[in-house]
Design a protein around this motif. Structure first.
Motif, PDB file in Angstrom:
ATOM      1  N   ASN A 169       0.831  -1.209   0.000  1.00  0.00           N
ATOM      2  CA  ASN A 169       0.000   0.000   0.000  1.00  0.00           C
ATOM      3  C   ASN A 169       0.869   1.265   0.000  1.00  0.00           C
ATOM      4  OD1 ASN A 169       0.685   0.739   2.662  1.00  0.00           O
ATOM      5  ND2 ASN A 169      -1.042  -0.395   3.546  1.00  0.00           N
ATOM      6  N   PHE A 173       3.548  -0.678   3.328  1.00  0.00           N
ATOM      7  CA  PHE A 173       3.301  -1.924   4.057  1.00  0.00           C
ATOM      8  C   PHE A 173       2.610  -2.931   3.140  1.00  0.00           C
ATOM      9  CE2 PHE A 173       4.153  -1.509   8.668  1.00  0.00           C
ATOM     10  CZ  PHE A 173       4.698  -0.230   8.636  1.00  0.00           C
ATOM     11  N   THR A 174       2.948  -4.183   3.354  1.00  0.00           N
ATOM     12  CA  THR A 174       2.298  -5.236   2.574  1.00  0.00           C
ATOM     13  C   THR A 174       0.995  -5.612   3.260  1.00  0.00           C
ATOM     14  OG1 THR A 174       4.399  -6.013   1.772  1.00  0.00           O
ATOM     15  CG2 THR A 174       2.588  -7.581   1.678  1.00  0.00           C
ATOM     16  N   GLY A 176      -2.600  -8.059   3.265  1.00  0.00           N
ATOM     17  CA  GLY A 176      -3.219  -9.302   2.809  1.00  0.00           C
ATOM     18  C   GLY A 176      -2.940 -10.489   3.711  1.00  0.00           C
ATOM     19  N   PHE A 177      -1.972 -10.334   4.648  1.00  0.00           N
ATOM     20  CA  PHE A 177      -1.597 -11.487   5.481  1.00  0.00           C
ATOM     21  C   PHE A 177      -2.756 -11.994   6.332  1.00  0.00           C
ATOM     22  CE2 PHE A 177       2.487  -9.172   5.011  1.00  0.00           C
ATOM     23  CZ  PHE A 177       3.160 -10.144   4.310  1.00  0.00           C
ATOM     24  N   GLY A 178      -3.574 -11.068   6.808  1.00  0.00           N
ATOM     25  CA  GLY A 178      -4.668 -11.473   7.713  1.00  0.00           C
ATOM     26  C   GLY A 178      -5.810 -12.185   7.004  1.00  0.00           C
ATOM     27  N   PHE A 215      -4.608   8.866   2.350  1.00  0.00           N
ATOM     28  CA  PHE A 215      -3.462   8.717   3.249  1.00  0.00           C
ATOM     29  C   PHE A 215      -2.664  10.023   3.289  1.00  0.00           C
ATOM     30  CE2 PHE A 215      -2.449   3.845   2.905  1.00  0.00           C
ATOM     31  CZ  PHE A 215      -3.737   3.563   3.321  1.00  0.00           C
ATOM     32  N   TRP A 240       5.890 -10.206  12.701  1.00  0.00           N
ATOM     33  CA  TRP A 240       5.277  -9.654  13.911  1.00  0.00           C
ATOM     34  C   TRP A 240       6.325  -8.956  14.773  1.00  0.00           C
ATOM     35  CZ3 TRP A 240       0.190  -9.338  13.975  1.00  0.00           C
ATOM     36  CH2 TRP A 240      -0.547 -10.216  13.188  1.00  0.00           C
ATOM     37  N   HIS A 266      -2.750  -0.974  14.700  1.00  0.00           N
ATOM     38  CA  HIS A 266      -3.838  -1.371  13.792  1.00  0.00           C
ATOM     39  C   HIS A 266      -4.200  -2.854  13.926  1.00  0.00           C
ATOM     40  CE1 HIS A 266      -6.380  -1.043  10.264  1.00  0.00           C
ATOM     41  NE2 HIS A 266      -5.734  -2.026   9.670  1.00  0.00           N
ATOM     42  N   ALA A 270      -7.586  -4.493  15.276  1.00  0.00           N
ATOM     43  CA  ALA A 270      -8.405  -5.136  14.234  1.00  0.00           C
ATOM     44  C   ALA A 270      -8.664  -6.601  14.576  1.00  0.00           C
ATOM     45  CB  ALA A 270      -7.719  -5.035  12.868  1.00  0.00           C
ATOM     46  N   PRO A 278     -11.384 -11.733  12.611  1.00  0.00           N
ATOM     47  CA  PRO A 278     -12.610 -11.059  12.174  1.00  0.00           C
ATOM     48  C   PRO A 278     -13.159 -11.714  10.903  1.00  0.00           C
ATOM     49  CG  PRO A 278     -10.761  -9.508  12.366  1.00  0.00           C
ATOM     50  CD  PRO A 278     -10.213 -10.865  12.612  1.00  0.00           C
ATOM     51  N   ILE A 280     -14.071 -11.241   7.971  1.00  0.00           N
ATOM     52  CA  ILE A 280     -14.089 -10.425   6.753  1.00  0.00           C
ATOM     53  C   ILE A 280     -12.940 -10.880   5.845  1.00  0.00           C
ATOM     54  CG2 ILE A 280     -14.992  -8.412   8.013  1.00  0.00           C
ATOM     55  CD1 ILE A 280     -12.360  -7.023   7.730  1.00  0.00           C
ATOM     56  N   ILE A 296      -5.984   4.334  -0.303  1.00  0.00           N
ATOM     57  CA  ILE A 296      -6.483   3.024  -0.732  1.00  0.00           C
ATOM     58  C   ILE A 296      -7.995   3.044  -0.952  1.00  0.00           C
ATOM     59  CG2 ILE A 296      -4.665   1.576   0.264  1.00  0.00           C
ATOM     60  CD1 ILE A 296      -6.581   0.915   2.591  1.00  0.00           C
ATOM     61  N   VAL A 312     -15.191  -4.503  13.351  1.00  0.00           N
ATOM     62  CA  VAL A 312     -13.762  -4.161  13.268  1.00  0.00           C
ATOM     63  C   VAL A 312     -13.596  -2.635  13.240  1.00  0.00           C
ATOM     64  CG1 VAL A 312     -11.616  -4.431  11.963  1.00  0.00           C
ATOM     65  CG2 VAL A 312     -13.293  -6.287  11.974  1.00  0.00           C
ATOM     66  N   LEU A 321      -3.220   4.855  13.946  1.00  0.00           N
ATOM     67  CA  LEU A 321      -3.191   5.151  12.508  1.00  0.00           C
ATOM     68  C   LEU A 321      -4.145   6.295  12.133  1.00  0.00           C
ATOM     69  CD1 LEU A 321      -2.184   4.064   9.674  1.00  0.00           C
ATOM     70  CD2 LEU A 321      -4.144   2.511   9.712  1.00  0.00           C
TER      71      LEU A 321
HETATM   72  C1  HEM Z   1      -6.915   3.061   7.075  1.00  0.00           C
HETATM   73  C2  HEM Z   1      -6.139   2.470   6.224  1.00  0.00           C
HETATM   74  C3  HEM Z   1      -5.655   1.076   6.440  1.00  0.00           C
HETATM   75  C4  HEM Z   1      -4.385   0.632   6.332  1.00  0.00           C
HETATM   76  C5  HEM Z   1      -3.159   1.467   5.942  1.00  0.00           C
HETATM   77  C6  HEM Z   1      -4.375  -0.759   6.670  1.00  0.00           C
HETATM   78  C7  HEM Z   1      -3.248  -1.556   6.671  1.00  0.00           C
HETATM   79  C8  HEM Z   1      -3.179  -2.830   7.157  1.00  0.00           C
HETATM   80  C9  HEM Z   1      -1.995  -3.628   7.226  1.00  0.00           C
HETATM   81  C10 HEM Z   1      -0.610  -3.193   6.742  1.00  0.00           C
HETATM   82  C11 HEM Z   1      -2.317  -4.796   7.796  1.00  0.00           C
HETATM   83  C12 HEM Z   1      -1.371  -5.968   8.122  1.00  0.00           C
HETATM   84  C13 HEM Z   1      -1.247  -6.916   7.008  1.00  0.00           C
HETATM   85  C14 HEM Z   1      -2.494  -7.698   6.740  1.00  0.00           C
HETATM   86  O1  HEM Z   1      -2.887  -8.548   7.550  1.00  0.00           O
HETATM   87  O2  HEM Z   1      -3.118  -7.454   5.713  1.00  0.00           O
HETATM   88  C15 HEM Z   1      -3.735  -4.762   8.067  1.00  0.00           C
HETATM   89  C16 HEM Z   1      -4.456  -5.768   8.645  1.00  0.00           C
HETATM   90  C17 HEM Z   1      -5.788  -5.733   8.881  1.00  0.00           C
HETATM   91  N1  HEM Z   1      -6.636  -4.680   8.650  1.00  0.00           N
HETATM   92 FE1  HEM Z   1      -6.131  -2.920   7.857  1.00  0.00          FE
HETATM   93  N2  HEM Z   1      -5.637  -1.158   6.978  1.00  0.00           N
HETATM   94  C18 HEM Z   1      -6.457  -0.069   6.857  1.00  0.00           C
HETATM   95  C19 HEM Z   1      -7.819  -0.033   7.076  1.00  0.00           C
HETATM   96  C20 HEM Z   1      -8.552  -1.074   7.576  1.00  0.00           C
HETATM   97  C21 HEM Z   1      -9.974  -1.045   7.780  1.00  0.00           C
HETATM   98  C22 HEM Z   1     -10.902   0.114   7.447  1.00  0.00           C
HETATM   99  C23 HEM Z   1     -10.305  -2.261   8.302  1.00  0.00           C
HETATM  100  C24 HEM Z   1     -11.661  -2.786   8.700  1.00  0.00           C
HETATM  101  C25 HEM Z   1     -12.570  -2.063   9.293  1.00  0.00           C
HETATM  102  C26 HEM Z   1      -9.096  -3.035   8.417  1.00  0.00           C
HETATM  103  C27 HEM Z   1      -9.021  -4.323   8.903  1.00  0.00           C
HETATM  104  C28 HEM Z   1      -7.886  -5.072   8.992  1.00  0.00           C
HETATM  105  C29 HEM Z   1      -7.860  -6.446   9.472  1.00  0.00           C
HETATM  106  C30 HEM Z   1      -9.046  -7.258   9.948  1.00  0.00           C
HETATM  107  C31 HEM Z   1      -6.538  -6.857   9.404  1.00  0.00           C
HETATM  108  C32 HEM Z   1      -5.991  -8.247   9.734  1.00  0.00           C
HETATM  109  C33 HEM Z   1      -5.515  -8.307  11.108  1.00  0.00           C
HETATM  110  C34 HEM Z   1      -4.949  -9.696  11.375  1.00  0.00           C
HETATM  111  O3  HEM Z   1      -5.620 -10.684  11.084  1.00  0.00           O
HETATM  112  O4  HEM Z   1      -3.852  -9.767  11.894  1.00  0.00           O
HETATM  113  N3  HEM Z   1      -8.054  -2.287   7.958  1.00  0.00           N
HETATM  114  N4  HEM Z   1      -4.242  -3.551   7.675  1.00  0.00           N
END
Ligand code: HEM
Length: 347
Positions: A169, A173-174, A176-178, A215, A240, A266, A270, A278, A280, A296, A312, A321
């Motif tokens: 992004n 940061f990468t 999609g891992f979650g 952003f 981690w 974050h 989350a 979660p 989703i 994004i 979430v 953030l």
């Molecule tokens: C605001 C901008 C956002 C950024 C820059 C961002 C970035 C990230 C990054 C870098 C990760 C860790 C890698 C991954 O697991 O994909 C992550 C995880 C996650 N994000 Fe976001 N995200 C954003 C918004 C959101 C929003 C709006 C939601 C939902 C309401 C969300 C839900 C999640 C969830 C559920 C995870 C996985 C956590 C896990 O399973 O460890 N994110 N996000």
């Protein structure tokens, strides 16, 4: 729906007779969001219907058939039905579909939010995506619909690793891992099931949340990488902060004060309970409209809006953030299941 069975998937072209031979109509079927590598280019736009026309179904059918007969190459077109499309539809409407509320910190521009029909066009070739977008818009004009808002997206460093679709992004940061690794788990989180109290036509469909999140990249880039990583709760490459590798779970229980992974980071907010992730599935694109307007197009799919995105999003209130991001648009939509039966539900 069995994963992939009756579903039209990415990579399938659906001819007007319903035969598959290439790429076009797309649903949110498990293979689409699972191990499959997503397209690196997308055009997302939302149409509003012709208010003077009582019958919605006929126009939607024309749009869907127009998309299917498009010959623009390996692009796909997916639809999301907006809340306003179901006005007066009563129990035919997806039970949880409503106008996306404004969450804490949001600054939703009505001209960049909501609307009747979301169209997501995706592909590898930017020119082909642009052409398919123009083609669908032309059909929309023919049936008297107008473009309410739209935005183009891309996925930098788009790839699949360990069955997960990853991309970088604009915060470096990468993401999609979650997401789940298996198609079964993707379907479990994303697809509406029988017995959920949803109308029969909606089973196999999915609630889609779109958030256009700007952003503050200049502000972000002033922070050191370790500071950024404490805000996100993961390293840029996904490791981690407590040393666990990408594929492992962090031990938040051993870090109750958040010394390693801050409590307001974050990922910690989350997904605090590592055994109950979660429900989703996220699939976002980056955007860059110039003049510093970059961020994004956050997309997530779930079978239950309240237990999925909304739970979430509420937990993320006050996250570290927050001061770097601003949600300016988007909406709630419902991605119909494969086939055409859902069109009749529109009346
Ligand atoms: C605001 C901008 C956002 C950024 C820059 C961002 C970035 C990230 C990054 C870098 C990760 C860790 C890698 C991954 O697991 O994909 C992550 C995880 C996650 N994000 Fe976001 N995200 C954003 C918004 C959101 C929003 C709006 C939601 C939902 C309401 C969300 C839900 C999640 C969830 C559920 C995870 C996985 C956590 C896990 O399973 O460890 N994110 N996000």
């Amino acid at each position: 729906m069995g994963a992939g069975a009756a579903a039209v998937r990415l990579g399938d072209r659906v001819s007007e007779t319903g035969e598959r031979s290439g790429a076009v109509a797309d649903t949110v079927s498990a293979p689409v969001l699972g191990a499959h590598q997503p397209e690196s280019r997308a055009g997302v736009f939302v149409l509003d219907r012709d208010q003077s026309e009582g019958e919605v179904g006929r126009a939607v059918r024309a749009l869907v058939e127009g998309a299917r007969s498009d010959d623009g190459g390996d692009t796909l077109v997916a639809f999301g039905l907006g809340t306003s499309l179901f006005e007066g539809a009563g129990s035919r409407a997806p039970r949880q579909l409503r106008v996306m509320p404004s969450f804490a910190g949001d600054l939703l521009d009505p001209a960049q939010s909501h609307g009747d029909l979301l169209v997501r066009v995706a592909g590898e070739d930017a020119a082909a995506v642009r052409k398919a977008v123009a083609d669908v818009k032309a059909v929309a004009t023919e049936v008297g619909w107008t473009v309410r808002w739209g935005i183009d997206g891309f996925r930098a460093d788009n790839r699949v690793e360990e069955s997960r679709a990853l991309a970088r992004n604009p915060f470096h940061f990468t993401e999609g891992f979650g997401n789940p690794e298996t198609e079964r788990e993707v379907a479990d989180r994303a697809l509406v099931r029988e017995g959920q109290g949803e109308p029969a036509w909606a089973v196999g469909g999915s609630y889609q949340v779109v958030r256009v999140i700007r952003f503050a990249t200049e502000l972000w880039d002033k922070d050191s990488v370790p500071e950024q990583e404490r805000i996100m709760g993961r390293r840029r490459d996904g490791k981690w902060l407590d040393g666990a590798s990408v594929g492992e779970e962090p031990n938040f229980a051993a870090d109750p004060k958040g010394r390693q992974t801050p409590l307001d980071s974050h990922v910690r907010l989350a997904a605090p309970d590592r055994r109950n992730p979660p429900p989703i599935v996220r699939r976002s694109y980056s955007y860059d409209r110039g003049d510093g307007d970059a961020g994004i197009i956050f997309n997530c799919y779930q079978r239950d809006l309240a237990k999925g995105f909304e739970a979430v999003q509420k937990r993320l209130e006050g996250e570290a953030l927050a001061k770097y991001v601003l949600t300016t648009g988007g909406g709630y939509f419902f991605v119909p299941p494969p086939g055409d039966a859902w069109i009749d539900a529109l009346g």
